[in-house]
Structures are given as C-alpha cells and as structure tokens.
Design an enzyme around this catalytic site. Structure first.
Site, short mmCIF file in Angstrom:
data_model
loop_
_atom_site.label_atom_id
_atom_site.label_comp_id
_atom_site.label_asym_id
_atom_site.label_seq_id
_atom_site.Cartn_x
_atom_site.Cartn_y
_atom_site.Cartn_z
NE ARG A 183 -1.52 2.42 2.76
CZ ARG A 183 -1.06 3.58 3.20
NH1 ARG A 183 -1.02 4.64 2.41
NH2 ARG A 183 -0.58 3.69 4.44
CB THR A 206 1.68 11.54 7.54
OG1 THR A 206 0.87 10.91 8.52
CG2 THR A 206 1.20 11.17 6.16
CG HIS A 223 2.64 4.82 9.19
ND1 HIS A 223 2.16 3.81 8.39
CD2 HIS A 223 2.99 5.83 8.34
CE1 HIS A 223 2.22 4.19 7.11
NE2 HIS A 223 2.73 5.41 7.06
CG HIS A 256 6.38 8.37 5.60
ND1 HIS A 256 6.39 8.00 4.29
CD2 HIS A 256 5.20 7.93 6.12
CE1 HIS A 256 5.26 7.37 4.00
NE2 HIS A 256 4.51 7.31 5.10
CG HIS A 284 38.45 -2.44 8.04
ND1 HIS A 284 37.40 -1.61 7.81
CD2 HIS A 284 39.32 -1.74 8.80
CE1 HIS A 284 37.62 -0.45 8.40
NE2 HIS A 284 38.77 -0.51 9.00
ZN ZN Z 1 2.59 6.54 5.20
#
Ligand code: ZN
Length: 519
Positions: free
Chosen positions: A12, A178, A205, A207, A302
C-alpha cells in the site's frame, strides 16, 4: 515472548514509491513471501481507489495464509454525508478482510486547510466510520495521520481524534509521522503520553524524510508502542517508509524483541531481495543487515581483523540474517551461498572441492558481464551444469529473424521466423506475437513441439528488463529476467546483452533448456 507485531505496508504505502508498480500477480507473490516469513499484518491496498486492488482482494480471499492477516485500507467517510452511503468506506466492507485500517486527520491544520471542514465534523467522520465498520464485525486499526505534527501544534485536538477513535471501538491506534520530519526524542515523549492514556494496541508509522524513520519507530517501541508499521526495503513515497528489513533485525538481535521466529531471521535477506526483484527495483547494496555490502570487508586491515575475530567489524554474524560475509578480492566469498544450489545439481560436491572453485570463478566472470543470479536460479543451475560438463543442449539455433510492424493490429505487431536443429533434423517455423520477444517465444516453441511435446505445457509468466549502468563509453547493457511456469513449477532465467532481443533470447533458451533438462 513476542510482544511487538509487525504491520507491513509494502503493497500500500510501498506501492506509492516512485518507479514501483505492482501487478495483481506481484502482490499475491509478495503476500505469500511476507506470510511465509511471519509478518503479522499485511496492509494490501485501498479497494476503493482502484480496480486492481479490488481484483487483488477478490483473489486473496481464497488463499489460506499461515500467519498474516490481510488488511484493506481506506479513509474516513467524506465530510457531511452519512457513512452508509460513502462508497470508499463500503468498499472496505466488500474487500472481505476481517481487518481494516482507516486513516483520519489528527492535525487541525490539515482539517481546515486540506479537508476544508470543521474540527468537529472531522471528529464525527472518525467516529462514524470506525463505529460503522465495528458494527459490521471488522477489526479496525485507526491510522492517526500527521499525529505528531498535530500534537506539537494542538495537542488537545490531536489527542481528541484518538479518543474519538477509541470510543468508537478502534482495536488499535497507530500514530503516524506522515510527513517524516519528526525527531526521536519527540516521538518517544509523545508516544509515551499516548500509551499511558489508552488501553489498546498503539502503533507507529514513520516516514523517512529526515532520515529518522527507523530510529523513530524504535523510539516509539521504547516508549511502549507494540505495533510497527513499515515496508520491505523502506519503499514508500518521497524518501520512503521505515524499513522493516532494518527494524526487525535491530529489535531481534539488539533489543531482544522477537517479531518473527529465530530461524525465520535467516530468511530476511532473501525476502528483501525477492521483493526488490518483484518490484523491479535495484537492491540497496548498503542496506543494513541485508545489503550486499553489509558484511563486505575490503582486503587489508579490516578483513584481516574480521578473519581473526568477526566481532571486530560486524554488528552480528551475517548468517543470522541469511546474508554473507564478503572478503573482497578473496575466493572465500560466496561459497556458502552457492553450495546449496550446487548440491541440487550434484549432491557429491562440497565447499572445498575444486569444482566449487571453478563454479565460483565462472560466476564472478558472469557477474562482471552483468549477470545476477538471485532471482534467476534456473539459469544458475544450467550454468553449474555447464561448468561441470553435464549440460546437453536440446536444440541448436541456426538463425532467427524478427520483424516489427507499427501500427499494430489487434495487439499483433511482430512476427518471427526461426530455423533450429534437433539431432540433425532442421525445422523452420514462423509465428506472430505482441512484441518481438513474444513472437520469438511463440516461434521457437512451435518449432520445438515436434521434438519435445512437453514445451506446450510451458508459458512465460513474467518478463522484466533493467538497463544496467554503463560506466564506460560502450552501449548500456540490458538484463532480462523471465519467469516461466508449466503449471507445476515456476523458474526464472536471465540474459544480458547490449541488445534487448539478444538478451531476451538468451533468457528464453535457458527457460526452455531448464524445462527440458528437468534439473
Ligand atoms: Zn505513510
């Protein structure tokens, strides 16, 4: 004890990524991969927004999943209409899932400036929608859109939107960053307040617009959130969503919070790569845990230190996430990854064998040419057969010609003429198709049917092309991956060339040879 649930939104929010577009078949495949891996919730699309998602929900109803619950996603009802007549809300009911997610606005600025309605009506929209869905027996996740931005500007109102959702019967409340601009300490403090106030599952949630999506999701868990929303490989609009392929190993190995079973953690690298293959997006080489470079050590100090003790430069053992240590410029690299597939071709070969070394050398040579065998295991097995001298081609190409006519008539715009030879017998056929590759595929299989009737069972189920970066003055190469099926088995093969027809032909020949060789 598992106490955090994973909520995947690759299909989604992830599908909002620039350059990503999933077909219905892609989505079904991803659901199966996520379910197999042990993801709890799969937010799979917005049935009200497009017919493709409707078709998906129709098909997924009949699939039996082991772990995951599929979620249909949509918004609260529109302003000033009764919820019963809102088409989008009703499409959530018709999606046929037990769980639905509803997003609503928690930031007063968005209510007045974007929705252009009153603050009270927005509360009614949240309440009515959740109540309606609860009355129809759904489990409801409320996604509080822009919750953190809203909280910083108008905490009373932001909390009010959650209260209304809770009172309407929401089973869980997910706090959304959001816009993706929050910082970890704010996320921690605000989430903690919400967790203390509400007696239900609280989700997060985030971002990644400021590069903090993973950190913010983990801070929310530290503050008591128990549901994490994110996407595989961090796909999502703009800078993406919180990357579950980073979050899950972080929680599992570094925080002692197990979201999937121990043995499943070994599959997270392959999950990440399969999903990127389906998305037709190049995998992020530098991705934590699952990237090809995540455990790559350059020759010198390394890699020397890693050889003495891997703790020196590795946060975990790569095998724990199914990735592999790569000591660059060393032939040790890659052996463990490939030995399982070699053994499918010849079970008597071991890691130390001379044959393994020869196969690895051939692989390096092919990778240099642009081949990439993850997601093309059919071709990989044929390549192993070739190195081991076990490969017997089923036919020989003498020549083919492809003609493209534009404009097309009834989707047919190409024809192919092909001449092949099987055991000294020649066969010439012609066929038409939708595009040159389709015409060529039809022609070669028609030519082979007389000798190998079983090729009739085969069909191409997927075809993907990627242009490879060209860092020299020569023409860019293309990599073609095709997926074929005979109803029982699905296999993928690869071709690379500067010419797309040639690359497709190479992949097509492998596809047919794989079927006829039955490896
Ligand atoms: Zn979202």
């Amino acid at each position: 004890m598992k106490n955090v649930v994973i909520y995947d939104s690759t299909l989604r929010d992830g599908a909002q990524s620039q350059g990503i577009s999933f077909t219905v078949a892609d989505k079904i495949k991803i659901v199966e991969l996520l379910d197999e891996f042990g993801i709890d919730y799969i937010e799979a699309g917005n049935p009200g927004s497009n017919p493709k998602d409707m078709e998906f929900f129709e098909i997924i109803k009949s699939k039996k999943l082991k772990n995951a619950k599929v979620i249909a996603f949509g918004s609260t009802r529109r302003a000033n209409i009764p919820v019963e007549i809102d088409n989008n809300v009703n499409s959530l009911l018709h999606a046929g899932t037990d769980h639905v997610a509803v997003f609503g606005k928690s930031w007063d600025f968005h209510v007045s400036e974007i929705l252009r309605t009153t603050l009270d009506e927005n509360l009614n929209m949240i309440f009515d929608t959740i109540k309606y869905l609860k009355n129809h027996g759904k489990e409801v996740v409320f996604d509080a859109e822009h919750f953190f931005d809203g909280f910083l500007e108008n905490p009373e109102y932001a909390l009010k939107t959650l209260e209304v959702a809770y009172d309407a019967g929401a089973d869980s409340i997910c706090l959304c960053d959001t816009k993706g601009g929050m910082f970890p300490l704010d996320i921690f403090n605000i989430t903690k307040k919400v967790v203390e106030k509400f007696n239900c599952e609280i989700g997060i949630h985030t971002h990644n617009d400021n590069g903090m999506a993973v950190a913010n999701a983990i801070m929310a868990v530290e503050a008591g959130a128990t549901q994490i929303q994110g996407t595989i490989n961090g796909y999502g609009e703009r800078c993406g969503n919180a990357n579950l392929c980073t979050i899950i190993p972080n929680l599992h190995f570094k925080k002692g919070i197990k979201c999937v079973e121990d043995e499943k953690m070994k599959e997270i690298t392959i999950l990440s790569r399969r999903v990127s293959e389906i998305a037709n997006a190049a995998p992020d080489e530098r991705a934590p845990y699952v990237g090809r470079s995540a455990f790559a050590h350059k020759a010198g100090m390394h890699s020397d230190a890693v050889c003495k003790n891997t703790r020196s430069y590795e946060i975990i053992d790569p095998e724990m996430v199914g990735n592999e240590r790569v000591l660059l410029l060393s032939e040790v690299a890659g052996r463990s990854a490939i030995i399982g597939i070699i053994n499918e071709v010849d079970p008597t070969i071991n890691r130390e064998s001379e044959k393994t070394k020869r196969i690895l050398e051939k692989l390096k040579e092919m990778e240099f040419k642009g081949y990439k065998y993850e997601g093309a295991e059919g071709s990989l097995k044929l390549l192993i057969q070739k190195v081991l001298g076990m490969y017997k081609p089923s036919f020989k190409l003498i020549e083919f010609k492809v003609i493209v006519n534009e404009p097309s008539v009834d989707d047919v715009n190409s024809s192919a003429l092909i001449k092949i030879e099987v055991d000294g017998q020649e066969e010439i056929t012609a066929a038409e198709g939708d595009g040159p590759v389709n015409a060529l595929d039809n022609a070669v299989r028609k030519a082979l049917e007389r000798f190998y009737p079983e090729v009739k069972e085969m069909k191409l189920t997927d075809y993907k092309v990627r242009v490879l970066d060209s860092n020299s003055a020569t023409a860019a190469k293309v990599r073609v991956i095709i997926e074929s099926s005979d109803g029982n088995e699905v296999w993928s093969t690869i071709g690379v060339s500067t010419d797309i027809i040639d690359a497709s032909w190479i992949a097509l020949v492998d596809s047919i040879e794989y079927k006829l060789n039955k490896i």
